[in-house]
Enzyme design. Structure first.
Site, mmCIF file in Angstrom:
data_model
loop_
_atom_site.group_PDB
_atom_site.id
_atom_site.type_symbol
_atom_site.label_atom_id
_atom_site.label_comp_id
_atom_site.label_asym_id
_atom_site.label_seq_id
_atom_site.Cartn_x
_atom_site.Cartn_y
_atom_site.Cartn_z
ATOM 1 N N GLU A 175 33.326 39.307 39.823
ATOM 2 C CA GLU A 175 32.941 38.290 39.147
ATOM 3 C C GLU A 175 31.791 38.722 37.937
ATOM 4 O O GLU A 175 32.143 38.182 36.811
ATOM 5 C CB GLU A 175 31.986 37.354 40.043
ATOM 6 N N HIS A 192 43.637 52.983 60.533
ATOM 7 C CA HIS A 192 44.842 52.618 61.260
ATOM 8 C C HIS A 192 46.122 52.080 60.537
ATOM 9 O O HIS A 192 46.951 51.352 61.184
ATOM 10 C CB HIS A 192 44.453 51.880 62.493
ATOM 11 N N LYS A 217 38.049 25.229 39.204
ATOM 12 C CA LYS A 217 37.198 23.924 39.753
ATOM 13 C C LYS A 217 37.412 22.556 38.823
ATOM 14 O O LYS A 217 37.629 21.805 39.359
ATOM 15 C CB LYS A 217 35.610 24.376 39.643
HETATM 16 C C1 F6R Z 1 29.192 31.873 40.956
HETATM 17 C C2 F6R Z 1 29.820 32.116 42.340
HETATM 18 C C3 F6R Z 1 30.900 31.537 43.061
HETATM 19 C C4 F6R Z 1 30.270 30.252 43.737
HETATM 20 C C5 F6R Z 1 31.302 29.585 44.377
HETATM 21 C C6 F6R Z 1 30.816 28.330 45.357
HETATM 22 O O1 F6R Z 1 28.042 32.726 40.616
HETATM 23 O O2 F6R Z 1 29.399 33.273 42.877
HETATM 24 O O3 F6R Z 1 31.436 32.334 44.026
HETATM 25 O O4 F6R Z 1 29.302 30.523 44.568
HETATM 26 O O5 F6R Z 1 32.329 28.966 43.461
HETATM 27 O O6 F6R Z 1 30.038 27.382 44.619
HETATM 28 P P1 F6R Z 1 28.569 27.021 45.091
HETATM 29 O O7 F6R Z 1 27.734 28.547 45.569
HETATM 30 O O8 F6R Z 1 27.775 26.271 44.140
HETATM 31 O O9 F6R Z 1 28.833 26.482 46.377
#
Ligand code: F6R
Length: 355
Positions: A240, A256, A348
């Site tokens: 990330e 293994h 998203k």
């Molecule tokens: C962004 C991050 C992502 C979010 C994931 C879920 O910094 O680390 O992995 O954590 O997309 O979103 P949330 O945490 O808002 O439920």
């Protein structure tokens, strides 16, 4: 090397337009602030046998608090902890399940779907969030929860998320809040954040040195049963923050299967980091040494880092903090903004508008 032209250079901050380093540097104060978080509603402690399992729902950075809780609780709790990632539910949910939905934004689709499906079966439910739909459940529908401060990237909010989970376990009488472990761990985290921070030159900065060593290759992070969680955290933080593919694996299982994969002609492109821990025991230490020896001849490079501190919480956090800073400097060396996550955002967005 005493100083690095990029990592110790005067224009260092230009490579970090969102000042992401401040989120990392603020991790110790976040952990201290998390000690004051409170549940929205007071709880009656569970009677013996009333809670038979803990299920934590969450994705990505919000699942990491659950991962850390499970690693830290290993062998301490008489009940299992499951981290459920995705919109499905683990088997065996029921009234004796303590359910916690964690989403920093409060709007993650998979977590919301899983919670909606789980609630009729497991009403002993809590949420941890900053806002969104999950906060509305707390504020308007009275679901107990912890509202944590907003303004961070979810992956930077590990302190708020992890300590919230410990507070819920304390409130339900499952495990008293581990004040002594926290009292050891947080000063160490403070010391490490200073030692790995941008102001500390590469000659005294393990995180910068490791980032420089890893930069030309694809990082692979190996841990044992205790350090598997930090190893996975390193992988996801490198992905990330540095936008670099990374792998993680766990001994002894990889002895293994995965160990054969290193016969691959591409093996020289990888750099393996072994996460070592004083609590690993002689058998695992020997396994690590033999595995390292075997792979040294095949992969591009191998490094080893050791956890610091006495108690398990301090040791886990020390490796996490180091990995977070390594991923940060890798981003800097690669010239990418460590803060933005364009692919996650696009996913998203596109899924939100899909029919
Ligand atoms: C962004 C991050 C992502 C979010 C994931 C879920 O910094 O680390 O992995 O954590 O997309 O979103 P949330 O945490 O808002 O439920």
């Amino acid at each position: 090397m005493t100083t690095h032209p990029l990592l110790d250079g005067p224009n260092f901050a230009e490579r970090d337009p969102h000042c992401f380093w401040k989120e990392l540097e603020g991790f110790p104060s976040q952990c201290w602030a998390a000690q004051d978080l409170t549940l929205s509603r007071s709880q009656t402690p569970a009677t013996p046998g009333e809670v038979r399992q803990i299920v934590i729902l969450g994705m990505g950075g919000s699942a990491a608090g659950g991962d850390l809780l499970r690693a830290y609780m290993a062998g301490r709790l008489p009940i299992p902890i499951q981290i459920s990632r995705g919109d499905g539910l683990p088997a065996g949910l029921g009234p004796e399940t303590l359910l916690v939905a964690v989403s920093y934004s409060g709007n993650t689709e998979e977590t919301l779907t899983a919670l909606a499906d789980a609630l009729p079966k497991s009403p002993m439910a809590f949420v941890v969030t900053t806002g969104g739909t999950l906060a509305a459940l707390v504020e308007r529908q009275g679901l107990p929860g912890i509202l944590v401060p907003s303004g961070l990237m979810p992956r930077s909010a590990l302190g708020f998320l992890f300590f919230s989970l410990l507070k819920i376990l304390d409130a339900k009488g499952i495990m008293p809040f581990p004040k002594e472990d926290v009292a050891e761990a947080l000063p160490l985290v403070e010391q490490l954040a200073a030692g790995f921070g941008p102001a500390r030159p590469i000659r005294d900065n393990e995180a910068k040195r490791l980032a420089v060593a890893l930069e030309p290759r694809i990082p692979v992070v190996y841990g044992g049963p205790t350090t598997a969680m930090p190893a996975y955290r390193w992988k996801t933080q490198i992905e990330e923050n540095a936008k670099r593919l990374a792998l993680s694996g766990v001994l002894p299982e990889l002895n293994h299967n995965e160990v054969e994969g290193w016969a691959d002609s591409e093996a020289r492109r990888f750099h393996i980091v072994f996460l070592r821990d004083r609590g690993e025991g002689d058998r695992l230490a020997r396994r690590m040494a033999v595995t390292r020896d075997l792979l040294l001849r095949r992969v591009g490079d191998v490094s080893e880092v050791w956890s610091r501190g006495e108690g398990l919480l301090a040791r886990l956090l020390s490796l996490i903090v180091l990995g977070d800073w390594v991923s940060y400097y890798l981003a800097s060396l690669r010239g990418v903004d460590p803060w933005t996550i364009p692919a996650i955002d696009e996913l998203k967005q596109r899924l939100r508008i899909a029919p």
